[in-house]
Design a protein around this motif. Structure first.
Motif, PDB file in Angstrom:
ATOM      1  N   MET A   1       1.519   5.261  -7.768  1.00  0.00           N
ATOM      2  CA  MET A   1       1.959   6.406  -7.209  1.00  0.00           C
ATOM      3  C   MET A   1       1.248   6.594  -5.969  1.00  0.00           C
ATOM      4  O   MET A   1       1.922   7.073  -4.861  1.00  0.00           O
ATOM      5  N   LEU A   2      -0.007   6.353  -5.643  1.00  0.00           N
ATOM      6  CA  LEU A   2      -0.610   6.915  -4.359  1.00  0.00           C
ATOM      7  C   LEU A   2      -0.109   6.093  -3.322  1.00  0.00           C
ATOM      8  O   LEU A   2       0.097   6.220  -2.431  1.00  0.00           O
ATOM      9  N   LYS A   3      -0.020   4.539  -3.755  1.00  0.00           N
ATOM     10  CA  LYS A   3       0.476   3.782  -2.577  1.00  0.00           C
ATOM     11  C   LYS A   3       1.930   3.950  -2.384  1.00  0.00           C
ATOM     12  O   LYS A   3       1.983   4.116  -0.914  1.00  0.00           O
ATOM     13  N   THR A   4       2.689   4.668  -2.935  1.00  0.00           N
ATOM     14  CA  THR A   4       4.055   4.958  -2.494  1.00  0.00           C
ATOM     15  C   THR A   4       3.990   6.107  -1.600  1.00  0.00           C
ATOM     16  O   THR A   4       4.505   6.425  -0.804  1.00  0.00           O
ATOM     17  N   PHE A   5       3.062   7.310  -2.106  1.00  0.00           N
ATOM     18  CA  PHE A   5       2.791   8.380  -1.365  1.00  0.00           C
ATOM     19  C   PHE A   5       2.499   8.323   0.068  1.00  0.00           C
ATOM     20  O   PHE A   5       2.731   8.787   1.081  1.00  0.00           O
ATOM     21  N   LYS A   6       1.398   6.931   0.103  1.00  0.00           N
ATOM     22  CA  LYS A   6       0.970   6.880   1.428  1.00  0.00           C
ATOM     23  C   LYS A   6       1.911   6.030   2.354  1.00  0.00           C
ATOM     24  O   LYS A   6       2.079   6.256   3.569  1.00  0.00           O
ATOM     25  N   TYR A   7       2.943   5.214   1.772  1.00  0.00           N
ATOM     26  CA  TYR A   7       3.934   4.924   2.639  1.00  0.00           C
ATOM     27  C   TYR A   7       4.824   6.080   3.173  1.00  0.00           C
ATOM     28  O   TYR A   7       5.406   6.131   4.313  1.00  0.00           O
ATOM     29  N   ILE A   8       5.095   6.814   2.264  1.00  0.00           N
ATOM     30  CA  ILE A   8       6.062   8.268   2.430  1.00  0.00           C
ATOM     31  C   ILE A   8       5.336   8.952   3.702  1.00  0.00           C
ATOM     32  O   ILE A   8       5.910   9.520   4.529  1.00  0.00           O
ATOM     33  N   ALA A   9       4.062   9.153   3.502  1.00  0.00           N
ATOM     34  CA  ALA A   9       3.515   9.975   4.552  1.00  0.00           C
ATOM     35  C   ALA A   9       3.480   9.222   5.753  1.00  0.00           C
ATOM     36  O   ALA A   9       3.574  10.152   6.706  1.00  0.00           O
ATOM     37  N   ILE A  10       3.314   7.907   6.034  1.00  0.00           N
ATOM     38  CA  ILE A  10       3.478   7.460   7.211  1.00  0.00           C
ATOM     39  C   ILE A  10       4.757   7.333   7.737  1.00  0.00           C
ATOM     40  O   ILE A  10       5.154   7.748   8.822  1.00  0.00           O
ATOM     41  N   LEU A  11       5.876   7.179   6.814  1.00  0.00           N
ATOM     42  CA  LEU A  11       7.268   6.989   7.255  1.00  0.00           C
ATOM     43  C   LEU A  11       7.444   8.564   7.540  1.00  0.00           C
ATOM     44  O   LEU A  11       8.337   8.650   8.582  1.00  0.00           O
ATOM     45  N   GLU A  12       6.827   9.673   6.983  1.00  0.00           N
ATOM     46  CA  GLU A  12       7.441  10.998   7.252  1.00  0.00           C
ATOM     47  C   GLU A  12       6.772  11.233   8.770  1.00  0.00           C
ATOM     48  O   GLU A  12       7.385  11.982   9.444  1.00  0.00           O
ATOM     49  N   GLY A  13       5.478  10.916   8.931  1.00  0.00           N
ATOM     50  CA  GLY A  13       4.925  11.216  10.378  1.00  0.00           C
ATOM     51  C   GLY A  13       5.664  10.415  11.351  1.00  0.00           C
ATOM     52  O   GLY A  13       5.921  11.108  12.479  1.00  0.00           O
ATOM     53  N   ILE A  14       6.036   9.309  11.063  1.00  0.00           N
ATOM     54  CA  ILE A  14       6.758   8.585  12.172  1.00  0.00           C
ATOM     55  C   ILE A  14       8.446   9.113  12.420  1.00  0.00           C
ATOM     56  O   ILE A  14       8.618   9.367  13.688  1.00  0.00           O
ATOM     57  N   SER A  15       8.798   9.799  11.316  1.00  0.00           N
ATOM     58  CA  SER A  15      10.206  10.250  11.459  1.00  0.00           C
ATOM     59  C   SER A  15       9.992  11.571  12.421  1.00  0.00           C
ATOM     60  O   SER A  15      10.910  11.883  12.821  1.00  0.00           O
ATOM     61  N   THR A  16       8.996  12.397  11.986  1.00  0.00           N
ATOM     62  CA  THR A  16       8.710  13.750  12.831  1.00  0.00           C
ATOM     63  C   THR A  16       8.701  13.191  14.393  1.00  0.00           C
ATOM     64  O   THR A  16       9.134  13.910  15.300  1.00  0.00           O
ATOM     65  N   ILE A  17       7.873  12.130  14.631  1.00  0.00           N
ATOM     66  CA  ILE A  17       7.541  11.879  16.209  1.00  0.00           C
ATOM     67  C   ILE A  17       8.943  11.582  16.553  1.00  0.00           C
ATOM     68  O   ILE A  17       9.392  11.969  17.827  1.00  0.00           O
ATOM     69  N   LEU A  18       9.834  10.689  15.798  1.00  0.00           N
ATOM     70  CA  LEU A  18      11.065  10.075  16.269  1.00  0.00           C
ATOM     71  C   LEU A  18      12.079  11.518  16.713  1.00  0.00           C
ATOM     72  O   LEU A  18      12.591  11.440  17.754  1.00  0.00           O
ATOM     73  N   LEU A  19      12.117  12.449  15.682  1.00  0.00           N
ATOM     74  CA  LEU A  19      12.816  13.405  15.784  1.00  0.00           C
ATOM     75  C   LEU A  19      12.377  14.392  16.998  1.00  0.00           C
ATOM     76  O   LEU A  19      13.285  14.681  17.985  1.00  0.00           O
ATOM     77  N   PHE A  20      11.116  14.717  17.209  1.00  0.00           N
ATOM     78  CA  PHE A  20      10.500  15.504  18.173  1.00  0.00           C
ATOM     79  C   PHE A  20      10.517  14.959  19.710  1.00  0.00           C
ATOM     80  O   PHE A  20      11.055  15.599  20.399  1.00  0.00           O
ATOM     81  N   PHE A  21      10.373  13.544  19.609  1.00  0.00           N
ATOM     82  CA  PHE A  21      10.088  13.220  20.882  1.00  0.00           C
ATOM     83  C   PHE A  21      11.213  12.038  21.258  1.00  0.00           C
ATOM     84  O   PHE A  21      10.912  11.548  22.668  1.00  0.00           O
ATOM     85  N   VAL A  22      12.187  11.787  20.709  1.00  0.00           N
ATOM     86  CA  VAL A  22      13.184  10.996  20.878  1.00  0.00           C
ATOM     87  C   VAL A  22      14.405  11.808  20.786  1.00  0.00           C
ATOM     88  O   VAL A  22      15.137  11.970  21.847  1.00  0.00           O
ATOM     89  N   ALA A  23      14.957  11.940  19.592  1.00  0.00           N
ATOM     90  CA  ALA A  23      16.110  12.790  19.404  1.00  0.00           C
ATOM     91  C   ALA A  23      16.347  13.936  20.000  1.00  0.00           C
ATOM     92  O   ALA A  23      17.384  14.141  20.798  1.00  0.00           O
ATOM     93  N   MET A  24      15.166  15.047  19.809  1.00  0.00           N
ATOM     94  CA  MET A  24      15.371  16.298  20.444  1.00  0.00           C
ATOM     95  C   MET A  24      15.482  16.216  21.969  1.00  0.00           C
ATOM     96  O   MET A  24      16.345  16.846  22.770  1.00  0.00           O
ATOM     97  N   PRO A  25      14.744  15.428  22.619  1.00  0.00           N
ATOM     98  CA  PRO A  25      14.780  15.125  24.374  1.00  0.00           C
ATOM     99  C   PRO A  25      16.066  14.444  24.607  1.00  0.00           C
ATOM    100  O   PRO A  25      16.851  15.126  25.470  1.00  0.00           O
ATOM    101  N   MET A  26      16.622  13.788  23.770  1.00  0.00           N
ATOM    102  CA  MET A  26      17.771  13.062  24.081  1.00  0.00           C
ATOM    103  C   MET A  26      19.229  14.196  23.897  1.00  0.00           C
ATOM    104  O   MET A  26      19.908  14.256  24.626  1.00  0.00           O
TER     105      MET A  26
END
Length: 93
Positions: A1-26
């Motif tokens: 379960m830890l490995k899955t959480f690690k993937y989710i944590a990284i993907l969640e961080g990437i999605s936040t960056i994409l939302l704040f710094f790509v989608a919202m400026p667009m």
């Protein structure tokens, strides 16, 4: 379960960056809101999964209240989940 959480944590961080710094400026700078819905939905799902997995792993990883609060609040800050991954999600293997 830890490995899955690690993937989710990284993907969640990437999605936040994409939302704040790509989608919202667009949307707000270039008047192209098309990316808000898919990026926002993806981020929302990953955010919910991050919170659920944090609760599921709290006892298994023996996180105290302060650590757990930091882990939960890191999902609100861009790059926060990357810090959590490096500090708290180290495998014991």
């Amino acid at each position: 379960m830890l490995k899955t959480f690690k993937y989710i944590a990284i993907l969640e961080g990437i999605s936040t960056i994409l939302l704040f710094f790509v989608a919202m400026p667009m949307k707000y700078l270039f008047n192209h809101p098309e990316l808000i819905r898919p990026f926002g939905m993806t981020h929302g799902i990953l955010f919910i999964l991050y919170i659920i997995f944090a609760f599921l792993l709290k006892e298994e990883r023996n996180w105290n209240k302060n650590q757990f609060a930091l882990i939960l609040s890191a999902s609100l800050v861009p790059l926060g989940t990357f810090y959590i991954d490096s500090k708290y999600l180290k495998s014991t293997n």
